[in-house]
Design a protein around this motif. Structure first.
Motif, PDB file in Angstrom:
ATOM      1  N   ALA A  91       0.812  -1.216   0.000  1.00 48.16           N
ATOM      2  CA  ALA A  91       0.000   0.000   0.000  1.00 48.16           C
ATOM      3  C   ALA A  91       0.844   1.265   0.000  1.00 48.16           C
ATOM      4  CB  ALA A  91      -0.926   0.006   1.210  1.00 48.16           C
TER       5      ALA A  91
ATOM      6  N   LEU B 162       1.962   6.180   0.211  1.00 47.56           N
ATOM      7  CA  LEU B 162       0.719   5.794   0.871  1.00 47.56           C
ATOM      8  C   LEU B 162      -0.343   6.884   0.755  1.00 47.56           C
ATOM      9  CD1 LEU B 162      -0.877   3.803   2.609  1.00 47.56           C
ATOM     10  CD2 LEU B 162       0.156   4.843   4.636  1.00 47.56           C
TER      11      LEU B 162
ATOM     12  N   ASN C 109      -1.858   6.858  -2.670  1.00 43.46           N
ATOM     13  CA  ASN C 109      -2.717   5.692  -2.882  1.00 43.46           C
ATOM     14  C   ASN C 109      -4.050   5.843  -2.159  1.00 43.46           C
ATOM     15  OD1 ASN C 109      -0.687   4.525  -4.411  1.00 43.46           O
ATOM     16  ND2 ASN C 109       0.134   3.339  -2.702  1.00 43.46           N
TER      17      ASN C 109
ATOM     18  N   THR D 129      -2.657  -1.364  -7.490  1.00 43.85           N
ATOM     19  CA  THR D 129      -2.366  -0.503  -6.345  1.00 43.85           C
ATOM     20  C   THR D 129      -3.646  -0.131  -5.614  1.00 43.85           C
ATOM     21  OG1 THR D 129      -0.437   0.400  -7.510  1.00 43.85           O
ATOM     22  CG2 THR D 129      -1.276   1.635  -5.622  1.00 43.85           C
TER      23      THR D 129
ATOM     24  N   THR E 238      -4.389  -1.357  -1.741  1.00 43.27           N
ATOM     25  CA  THR E 238      -4.638  -0.334  -0.719  1.00 43.27           C
ATOM     26  C   THR E 238      -6.050  -0.465  -0.162  1.00 43.27           C
ATOM     27  OG1 THR E 238      -3.128   1.144  -1.917  1.00 43.27           O
ATOM     28  CG2 THR E 238      -4.538   2.128  -0.228  1.00 43.27           C
TER      29      THR E 238
END
Length: 302
Positions: free
Chosen positions: A56, A76, A79, A268, A272
């Motif tokens: 993540a 992070l 995301n 991704t 996440t």
């Protein structure tokens, strides 16, 4: 001194293994083997969560070009922003749907399970043994086998793609009924029920005012198991729901994964979102931890 007297004194002087609670100590090899197996099991259990946490924080390029179990550049925040902004924040709607389905489904299932288990445990009627055997047998059926038959039934009555198509099957939980019977047998004394009847209480009031309070630990246990099971359920929403706005988070993440195979790479977003989806479960488990422990201790003491 006679030989019998000497034997008695020798017996009193010699400690019996386990008499003082010591018992036979395991060897170092056994301790090392057990510890090693526990460490392997711990790593095996935590590895998927660790991978999600690491993945993540990576962007699309780092996800494929760096080591999968360690960090690289921290993306992070980007995301998270992408997950919450995609399709006007549909991920938040999925989390809300999962909370709604899990909370209402678990609450209804818990109440029905406690009532049915209480009836099986405390009332004598013809066919009770056969009914309990049917409940136990039904609890052995995997839920995935029932998804398609349930879809046919709900399609016939026009309830597919509605909240009821998901909630009503969750209300009926044979394993919860079994647990309700076990807790009713162990925590609701028949003498207390007789005393309440003498005082003029109706059967419904006895159940609502006396039995439910005594079965509180069992009810919380059933609610917790049902909540986790509903949150992680995938096949029933897959059959029953066809609108993106009604998806739970499990089905929503699956739809993102399906889009990734035909459109742009969305791994991704999927990773996440998967990490975010386990946070409510973790909070839920920690908040009910004391009730879970008390239930285990109560069962061990009885």
């Amino acid at each position: 001194m006679s030989s019998a007297t000497q034997a008695v004194r020798a017996t009193k002087a010699t400690p019996v293994a386990g008499a003082s609670g010591g018992g036979v100590r395991p060897t170092r090899g056994a301790v090392a083997l057990t510890t090693g197996l526990l460490i392997v099991f711990l790593l095996y259990s935590l590895a998927p969560t660790w991978f999600l946490l690491v993945a993540a924080t990576k962007d699309q390029t780092d996800l494929y070009s760096t080591f999968g179990l360690w960090f690289s550049a921290n993306h992070l925040a980007e995301n998270l922003q992408a997950v919450f902004a995609y399709h006007d924040g549909v991920f938040v709607r999925w989390i809300g749907n999962s909370l709604l389905y899990s909370t209402l489904g678990a609450a209804g299932s818990t109440l029905i399970s406690l009532a049915a288990g209480y009836g099986l445990a405390k009332y004598e009627f013809r066919g009770r043994g056969a009914l309990f055997a049917l409940v136990v047998g039904a609890s052995l059926l995997p839920s995935t086998l029932l998804a398609f038959p349930l879809y046919l039934v709900f399609a016939e009555i026009g309830l597919t793609n509605t909240i009821w198509a998901v909630l009503i099957p969750y209300f009926i939980n044979p394993f919860g009924v079994y647990l309700g019977k076990v807790y009713a047998d162990s925590s609701v004394p028949t003498e207390l029920m007789e005393a309440a009847r003498i005082d003029g209480a109706s059967e419904l009031r006895i159940f609502a005012s006396v039995a439910l309070r005594l079965m509180r630990t069992g009810g919380i246990t059933i609610f917790m198991l049902d909540f986790i099971n509903i949150w992680n359920n995938f096949f029933l929403p897959l059959f029953m729901l066809n609108g993106e706005r009604t998806f739970p988070v499990t089905l929503g993440l699956f739809s993102w994964q399906q889009q990734a195979q035909s459109a742009r790479d969305m791994n991704t977003l999927v990773l996440t979102g998967s990490l975010l989806s386990i946070i409510p479960l973790a909070i839920f488990m920690f908040s009910l931890q004391k009730y879970w422990r008390s239930g285990i201790l109560m069962g061990s003491l009885k």
